[in-house]
Each structure stands twice: as structure tokens, then as C-alpha cells.
Scaffold this active site. Structure first.
Site, PDB file in Angstrom:
ATOM      1  N   ASP A  14       0.852  -1.186   0.000  1.00  0.00           N
ATOM      2  CA  ASP A  14       0.000   0.000   0.000  1.00  0.00           C
ATOM      3  C   ASP A  14       0.884   1.231   0.000  1.00  0.00           C
ATOM      4  OD1 ASP A  14      -0.062   1.200   3.016  1.00  0.00           O
ATOM      5  OD2 ASP A  14      -0.018  -0.987   3.109  1.00  0.00           O
ATOM      6  N   ASP A 103      -9.383   2.930   6.375  1.00  0.00           N
ATOM      7  CA  ASP A 103      -8.228   2.920   7.276  1.00  0.00           C
ATOM      8  C   ASP A 103      -8.644   3.655   8.539  1.00  0.00           C
ATOM      9  OD1 ASP A 103      -5.864   3.473   8.643  1.00  0.00           O
ATOM     10  OD2 ASP A 103      -4.741   4.055   6.853  1.00  0.00           O
ATOM     11  N   GLU A 105      -7.729   3.976  12.579  1.00  0.00           N
ATOM     12  CA  GLU A 105      -6.613   3.652  13.474  1.00  0.00           C
ATOM     13  C   GLU A 105      -6.317   4.836  14.379  1.00  0.00           C
ATOM     14  OE1 GLU A 105      -2.652   4.144  11.661  1.00  0.00           O
ATOM     15  OE2 GLU A 105      -3.688   3.840   9.736  1.00  0.00           O
TER      16      GLU A 105
END
Length: 220
Positions: A14, A103, A105
């Protein structure tokens, strides 16, 4: 490079704006077969290298997908899903485009406020709103990238999303380790931030043919 499951995994990577212009042929030659590319963050940021990274990986033969870095304290989950889907995070049934990834986090901007000021219920609701809106826009359930530690802290170790959303844990070790509650397995695993590929290095938990099945949503 981890070889925990060498007969049954596919290697990929990524990337984000930090990687700039990527030499995709070199990444292919090194063994990368898929790429997730950062498209957006929050409700205003767009990766300026997105087109080169997203199209360049595709043009050398990789299976590619886009991801959105969530900032749940900036706007609603549905608003950020719309922002993402309209700026590179869409999906097409071409057999080489993966569903978008969320994503979610640690908060990189607020020190100890790792959960963006939300309690576990608020975070679960935010994620659900993002996933539902993304599904409405694209027909696909987003992949969820996270760490088990963050998930336990910020969602109360919620188990309710894994029936639809593939799990993509980050853990720089020899195995993916303990997974969030209820997750039957991992689909992608970010196992290194220091190579062998540009950006972060990942494994897909299966053969390349099985990755194509995910890209196709079952068949194409």
C-alpha cells in the site's frame, strides 16, 4: 519477508503521497501483485499522487484498490464515504479493482486522543455509517484496515462488521497475531513498513485467483 504462509499468500503493498511517483514496473518485478493506494483523508484531503499510483499499478498488471484514512472527529461516516467514493474510491467490475478500504486507526493529530473523542458506541456508529454509505454508493462492503489494539480500545472490540467487511490488520511481526473479536480470519495483513516493497508491504491470505474473486465480487 515473512514466509509464514508462503504457499498460500500473495504479496502486495500500500502506498500514499509519501511514496510520490512509484516505479510500478520495479514493484512488479520485485513480486508485488496488488496495491492499495490512499485516495482521501477526512473530508478535504486528496492524495496528489493518486492517479499515478492507482493507474500505474493497474497498468503493469496489478490488482488495485483505494483506501480512505478516517478522521471521525471531522465529519460523519456517511459524509466521508461520499467524499471517498467520489474521489477515487469507487469500484468497477473489471476483475482488477478491489473494494475500497477504510483505514481506521490511531489519531495522528491529537496526542493521547487516539479514539477521536468518541466512546465505543459512537465509534461503532461512525464506522457503520461509513460502511453503509459506501455500500450504497458502490455495491461493495469496504475492507477495514486497523490494529487489534486500536479496535479493542476504540470500538469495545466490536465483532459485528466481519460478516461483510474483510479484515486488514497491521502488525509488524512474524504473524498477524490476535485478531479483533469475531473476525474468523484476516484477508490482508500489513506485515512491514520497511520493505521489501515501496510503502508498506502486505500479504493477501490466499492465491492470486482468490484475490480476483474478491475484486470481482464473486465472479466476473
Amino acid at each position: 519477508m515473512s514466509r509464514c504462509c508462503a504457499a498460500t499468500v500473495t504479496y502486495g503493498q500500500d502506498v500514499a503521497s509519501h511514496q510520490g511517483t512509484v516505479n510500478w514496473q520495479a514493484q512488479w518485478n520485485a513480486g508485488s501483485r496488488f496495491a492499495y493506494v490512499k485516495a482521501t483523508e477526512g473530508g478535504s484531503y486528496v492524495n496528489p499522487y493518486f492517479a499515478q499510483q492507482y493507474n500505474g499499478s493497474y497498468n503493469v498488471g496489478m490488482i488495485r484498490g483505494a483506501y480512505h484514512f478516517a478522521l471521525p472527529n471531522r465529519s460523519s461516516g456517511s459524509a466521508q464515504a461520499d467524499f471517498f467514493a467520489s474521489r477515487g474510491g469507487g469500484w468497477s467490475a473489471d476483475g482488477r479493482t478491489l473494494p475500497g478500504a477504510l483505514d481506521i486507526e490511531y489519531n495522528p493529530y491529537a496526542g493521547t486522543d487516539t479514539c477521536y473523542g468518541l466512546n465505543a458506541t459512537g465509534m461503532r456508529n461512525w464506522i457503520a455509517a461509513f460502511l453503509d454509505r459506501y455500500h450504497a454508493r458502490t455495491g461493495r462492503w469496504a475492507v477495514i484496515y486497523t490494529t487489534t489494539d486500536w479496535w479493542q480500545r476504540c470500538t469495545g472490540n466490536y465483532s459485528g462488521f466481519w460478516a461483510n467487511s474483510p479484515l486488514w490488520p497491521a502488525r509488524y511481526a512474524s504473524t498477524p497475531g490476535t485478531l479483533p473479536a469475531g473476525a474468523p480470519t484476516w484477508s490482508f495483513w500489513q506485515y512491514s513498513s520497511s520493505g521489501p516493497f515501496a510503502g508498506d508491504s502486505n500479504q493477501w491470505h490466499g492465491t492470486l485467483d482468490r484475490l480476483r474473486v474478491l475484486a470481482c465480487n464473486g465472479g466476473c
